[in-house]
Enzyme design. Structure first.
Site, PDB file in Angstrom:
ATOM      1  N   GLU A  72      63.102  79.342 107.510  1.00 13.82           N
ATOM      2  CA  GLU A  72      63.891  78.201 107.966  1.00 13.82           C
ATOM      3  C   GLU A  72      64.204  78.367 109.455  1.00 13.82           C
ATOM      4  O   GLU A  72      65.058  79.171 109.831  1.00 13.82           O
ATOM      5  CB  GLU A  72      65.189  78.118 107.159  1.00 13.82           C
ATOM      6  CG  GLU A  72      64.979  78.065 105.658  1.00 13.82           C
ATOM      7  CD  GLU A  72      66.194  78.569 104.901  1.00 13.82           C
ATOM      8  OE1 GLU A  72      67.256  77.920 105.007  1.00 13.82           O
ATOM      9  OE2 GLU A  72      66.089  79.618 104.238  1.00 13.82           O
ATOM     10  N   HIS A 123      74.749  75.032 104.188  1.00 15.38           N
ATOM     11  CA  HIS A 123      73.779  73.930 104.285  1.00 15.38           C
ATOM     12  C   HIS A 123      74.420  72.544 104.266  1.00 15.38           C
ATOM     13  O   HIS A 123      73.923  71.623 103.612  1.00 15.38           O
ATOM     14  CB  HIS A 123      72.748  74.035 103.169  1.00 15.38           C
ATOM     15  CG  HIS A 123      71.816  75.202 103.300  1.00 15.38           C
ATOM     16  ND1 HIS A 123      71.512  75.781 104.519  1.00 15.38           N
ATOM     17  CD2 HIS A 123      71.117  75.904 102.351  1.00 15.38           C
ATOM     18  CE1 HIS A 123      70.656  76.775 104.308  1.00 15.38           C
ATOM     19  NE2 HIS A 123      70.404  76.873 103.028  1.00 15.38           N
ATOM     20  N   HIS A 166      63.997  73.291 104.234  1.00 18.29           N
ATOM     21  CA  HIS A 166      64.150  74.405 103.292  1.00 18.29           C
ATOM     22  C   HIS A 166      62.982  74.461 102.299  1.00 18.29           C
ATOM     23  O   HIS A 166      63.198  74.602 101.086  1.00 18.29           O
ATOM     24  CB  HIS A 166      65.475  74.287 102.542  1.00 18.29           C
ATOM     25  CG  HIS A 166      66.041  75.594 102.094  1.00 18.29           C
ATOM     26  ND1 HIS A 166      65.335  76.493 101.323  1.00 18.29           N
ATOM     27  CD2 HIS A 166      67.254  76.164 102.295  1.00 18.29           C
ATOM     28  CE1 HIS A 166      66.099  77.544 101.062  1.00 18.29           C
ATOM     29  NE2 HIS A 166      67.262  77.371 101.649  1.00 18.29           N
TER      30      HIS A 166
END
Length: 392
Positions: free
Chosen positions: A357, A148, A219
């Site tokens: 996601e 991420h 997210h």
């Protein structure tokens, strides 16, 4: 006349201490609404608990409300969705989004709750990739891999926020060349829009001055029974994907596009999450449950199309997911551990939420058979995702 509320700001207020932060902020309100921003009586966190200077920029809480009474609260720290209040089958508003009640809680418990993710959503193997013959090294923050965007990705950055019309919020961030190891200065705009039909639409756009890789997503952690209500095992999930990307023990794709047929990942018809999350299957073992990318039927599209639906039998709340992206990560909250306390004052335990996601595939920079994530100067990265709520 339909009106929408953007109640994070006061008319005529100037925010910020430099030119990049100064902007006149406005508020459009219904006659029955006071000029106060979010407060506990509204079912949302108090705005004052989000007003804090972070890294020289002013953080705040922005609230969108549509004519049907749906409310969405967003903070510009990480571009996070803080709350999503939607009506259940009895007409009561339910907050279906996990999050914290103050900015201090987000800062003290750095997580991905509701955040914008970048520069690269999901994992990159061993924190390395090669582009134009040069190898780039990224921070390792998830086992042996980079996750991420690195140790300080977009989730931990301050975004500039600007109201758009009466029902939207535009967030802007410039990621400098070399930030978290990524090449090129990336200019990013993400616009949140609350629609008339109870949809939260996210329009992503980015440009670069040097060849780079980009994979942006949100997210949000969802529990359609209400945040803090416990397990989501009863939720019915359906994903329009004939294939998924199997992973190794560190959750990096093997490169295979495997059929879902005959596996726990066959979610083409509604299935209770709890029926499959502990199935005897090597991929369920590798992920600790569901934590996999689904290869969406139809691939990347010009316009958003329906790719997934999740429904709570308890509240009757249903969420459709529409996107232009070729993949979606279905994550079952396997790594929630009770250390984070939510807005309800209750800890978020294992599998108390799920995530969908939308994305390009994990580790794509190292997987030549996956859809490309390379962005070049002169090109514009554009994707759209919408989470649309209704009652069934």
């Amino acid at each position: 006349m339909k009106q929408f509320l953007l109640s994070a700001v006061l008319l005529g207020m100037l925010v910020g201490c430099n030119n990049s932060q100064k902007k006149q902020e406005s508020s459009t309100m219904s006659d029955s609404t006071s000029t106060a921003a979010a407060d506990s009586a509204s079912g949302l966190p108090e705005r004052s608990r989000f007003q804090k200077e972070i890294e020289g920029k002013q953080n705040d809480l922005y609230v969108l409300t549509n004519a049907k009474g749906m409310k969405v609260a967003i903070t510009n720290y990480g571009g996070r969705i803080v709350s999503i209040l939607v009506p259940d089958k009895d007409g009561n508003l339910v907050d279906v989004n996990l999050g914290h009640s103050s900015i201090d809680d987000y800062l003290a418990n750095e997580s991905f709750f509701g955040t914008l993710v970048g520069r690269y959503g999901n994992r990159i193997a061993k924190g390395k990739f090669t582009l134009d013959g040069k190898t780039y090294s990224l921070p390792i923050n998830n086992g042996p891999n980079s996750l991420h965007g690195g140790k300080k990705g977009f989730n931990a950055r301050m975004w500039d926020a600007t109201p758009v019309g009466n029902n939207g919020l535009k967030l802007h961030y410039v990621s400098k060349d070399g930030e978290e190891g990524y090449p090129g200065t990336l200019t990013v705009d993400v616009t949140y829009t609350l629609t008339d039909d109870n949809g939260i639409k996210l329009d992503y756009q980015a440009t670069t001055d040097k060849n780079t890789v980009v994979n942006l997503t949100n997210h949000a952690y969802f529990n359609l029974n209400g945040e803090g209500s416990g397990s989501v095992a009863d939720h019915l999930v359906q994903i329009n994907a004939d294939r998924f990307t199997p992973v190794d023990a560190t959750l990096i794709p093997t490169g295979e596009l495997a059929p879902v047929e005959g596996t726990p990942f066959d979610l083409r018809k509604p299935v209770a999450i709890g029926e499959r999350q502990d199935a005897e299957h090597v991929q369920i073992k590798n992920g600790g449950g569901f934590d996999h990318n689904f290869v969406l039927n139809g691939g990347q599209t010009a316009q958003p199309r329906l790719i997934a639906t999740v429904t709570s039998p308890k509240t009757g709340i249903s969420m459709d997911v529409l996107t232009t992206e070729p993949g979606v990560q279905f994550y079952g909250g396997n790594f929630l551990d009770g250390k984070a306390t939510g807005k309800s004052g209750k800890p978020y335990e294992k599998r108390n939420a799920f995530c969908l996601e939308t994305q390009h595939f994990p580790d794509s920079p190292n997987q030549p058979n996956f859809p490309s994530v390379v962005l070049k100067p002169g090109e514009t990265y554009k994707t759209t995702t919408e989470y649309r709520f209704s009652v069934k």
